[in-house]
Design an enzyme around this catalytic site. Structure first.
Site, PDB file in Angstrom:
ATOM      1  N   SER A   1      77.981  26.283 -11.761  1.00 52.46           N
ATOM      2  CA  SER A   1      77.022  26.953 -10.873  1.00 52.46           C
ATOM      3  C   SER A   1      76.011  25.981 -10.294  1.00 52.46           C
ATOM      4  CB  SER A   1      76.244  28.025 -11.645  1.00 52.46           C
ATOM      5  OG  SER A   1      76.930  29.226 -11.695  1.00 52.46           O
TER       6      SER A   1
ATOM      7  N   ASN B   1      83.290  27.939 -15.804  1.00 50.59           N
ATOM      8  CA  ASN B   1      82.835  27.286 -17.036  1.00 50.59           C
ATOM      9  C   ASN B   1      83.690  27.667 -18.236  1.00 50.59           C
ATOM     10  OD1 ASN B   1      80.708  26.436 -15.478  1.00 50.59           O
ATOM     11  ND2 ASN B   1      79.117  27.453 -16.658  1.00 50.59           N
TER      12      ASN B   1
ATOM     13  N   HIS C   1      68.873  32.561 -12.336  1.00 46.39           N
ATOM     14  CA  HIS C   1      70.039  31.798 -11.874  1.00 46.39           C
ATOM     15  C   HIS C   1      70.031  31.608 -10.363  1.00 46.39           C
ATOM     16  CE1 HIS C   1      74.434  31.126 -11.174  1.00 46.39           C
ATOM     17  NE2 HIS C   1      74.394  30.562 -12.376  1.00 46.39           N
TER      18      HIS C   1
ATOM     19  N   ASP D   1      73.717  35.384  -5.119  1.00 49.46           N
ATOM     20  CA  ASP D   1      73.502  35.168  -6.548  1.00 49.46           C
ATOM     21  C   ASP D   1      72.633  36.302  -7.104  1.00 49.46           C
ATOM     22  OD1 ASP D   1      72.691  33.612  -9.113  1.00 49.46           O
ATOM     23  OD2 ASP D   1      74.076  32.249  -8.104  1.00 49.46           O
TER      24      ASP D   1
END
Length: 380
Positions: free
Chosen positions: A324, A250, A155, A123
């Site tokens: 996520s 998304n 994130h 990530d």
């Protein structure tokens, strides 16, 4: 000249480790970013030059494809839809609603916390100074040129927290699924939240080199087509006893009639794709729907709306939404099952799906087999 990903999709170690890089070099391509555990290289060149290499590979009966390199982004920021009525789950002083929904009490009662299992979260990096991680033995590595492994985005710290954060943090509710798993935080997305096939494949290769059991990726590109590098990477990972888990995407806006689609890398047939549900256990407005090709299906769903987890200092904690946030819940559950049973690779994939809870109000195209759950206590 453009940048291409060249994939040799074969389990033959001789081809992956020797013949493939020799073929690349023989046609004038650099092998500096060739990953022998995956059989994938990223090169600069002309399409005609690569077409000639593909023709030669065909003569040699060596499976080879090439595609242009893609850009990927951290999958977060989804808008949560609100339905009337009180949802069955909400955060408490003890646990986040997500941990309640996945049945973490069964794991706690059984004493299963993921000990001895290696989980790679690929990530935006990790805030190693966060009080919930500073005393832990965490392995970090950056694959983003010019940037260290510190998470300046947030994130990655959030996703790592959901997968492997504590049951009893420094403050607030417990939020991590597998708190005693060994965390490997690979920075494959830069401080702005984006990365490339080069950085992501390097992270997967690193995770396999370190014998990680689970690889969690909350990132994606909104492309409908299956991207061949992740077909090969997912397959090689399973062969080496690792399970790759990725956020479905998304790109939906269901409230406006757009169900979206599963993007790369989650649309690989060998990558477990995770959709998001809210505290009402209904599909999140932003969560992508299955695509009609092999690998494009959502495999399972997990909590992904207003998920509380770690965030870089000084904020320390934040609640955000996205597929996520769902993917690391499943990665943590995989760590619990792996630690309890020793199953790996495809067997671990199958065992995860053995312990889902049906979501009868939802379409399987949206939530796959159902809500990912920890096994009930007698099943451990």
């Amino acid at each position: 000249m453009a940048r291409y990903v060249v994939t040799f999709d074969t389990p033959d170690a001789g081809v992956l480790e020797s013949e493939a890089p020799e073929l690349l070099a023989g046609y004038g391509f650099s092998t500096d970013t060739y990953f022998p555990r995956l059989g994938i290289g990223v090169v600069d060149g002309e399409r005609d030059q690569l077409a000639s290499l593909r023709a030669r590979c065909g003569e040699l009966r060596r499976p080879m494809t090439f595609t242009q390199e893609l850009t990927y982004h951290a999958i977060s920021g989804g808008e949560a839809s609100v339905r009337p009525g009180a949802p069955p789950f909400s955060d408490t002083a003890d646990l986040t609603w997500g941990l309640q929904a996945v049945g973490i009490d069964a794991a706690r009662a059984a004493g299963q916390s993921g000990a001895g299992v290696r989980v790679a979260v690929l990530d935006t990096g990790l805030d190693r100074h966060h009080p919930d991680f500073s005393a832990r033995a965490v392995v970090t590595q950056s694959f983003v040129p010019g940037e260290g492994p510190y998470d300046a985005h947030g994130h990655g710290t959030h996703c790592a927290g959901t997968a492997c954060g504590p049951w009893a943090p420094s403050s607030g509710p417990g939020y991590g699924v597998a708190p005693e798993a060994e965390l490997y935080a690979g920075k494959v997305l830069g401080d702005e939240g984006s990365g490339s096939d080069t950085t992501i494949l390097a992270g997967i290769d690193w995770a396999l080199q370190n014998e990680c059991h689970i690889i969690s990726m909350s990132l994606g590109a909104d492309v409908r087509e299956v991207h061949p590098p992740y077909v090969a990477a997912g397959r090689r990972a399973l062969e080496q006893g690792a399970l790759v888990i990725a956020a479905a995407g998304n790109n939906a806006q269901r409230s406006a009639g757009d169900p979206g689609f599963v993007g790369a890398p989650a649309n690989s047939p060998y990558v477990l794709a995770v959709a998001a549900v809210g505290p009402d256990l209904r599909t999140a407005d932003f969560s992508a729907r299955s695509s009609p090709h092999d690998g494009g299906e959502v495999n399972v769903a997990a909590p992904g709306v207003e998920v509380h987890s770690a965030w870089p200092e000084p904020e320390r904690y934040r609640s955000i939404s996205g597929t996520s946030m769902a993917a690391p819940h499943v990665a943590g559950l995989a760590a619990l099952i792996c630690g309890a049973t020793g199953v790996r690779g495809q067997d671990l994939w199958d065992r995860l799906l053995d312990h889902v809870a049906a979501l009868p109000q939802e379409d399987p195209l949206d939530v796959g087999a159902g809500l990912a759950k920890a096994p009930e206590t007698p099943s451990w």
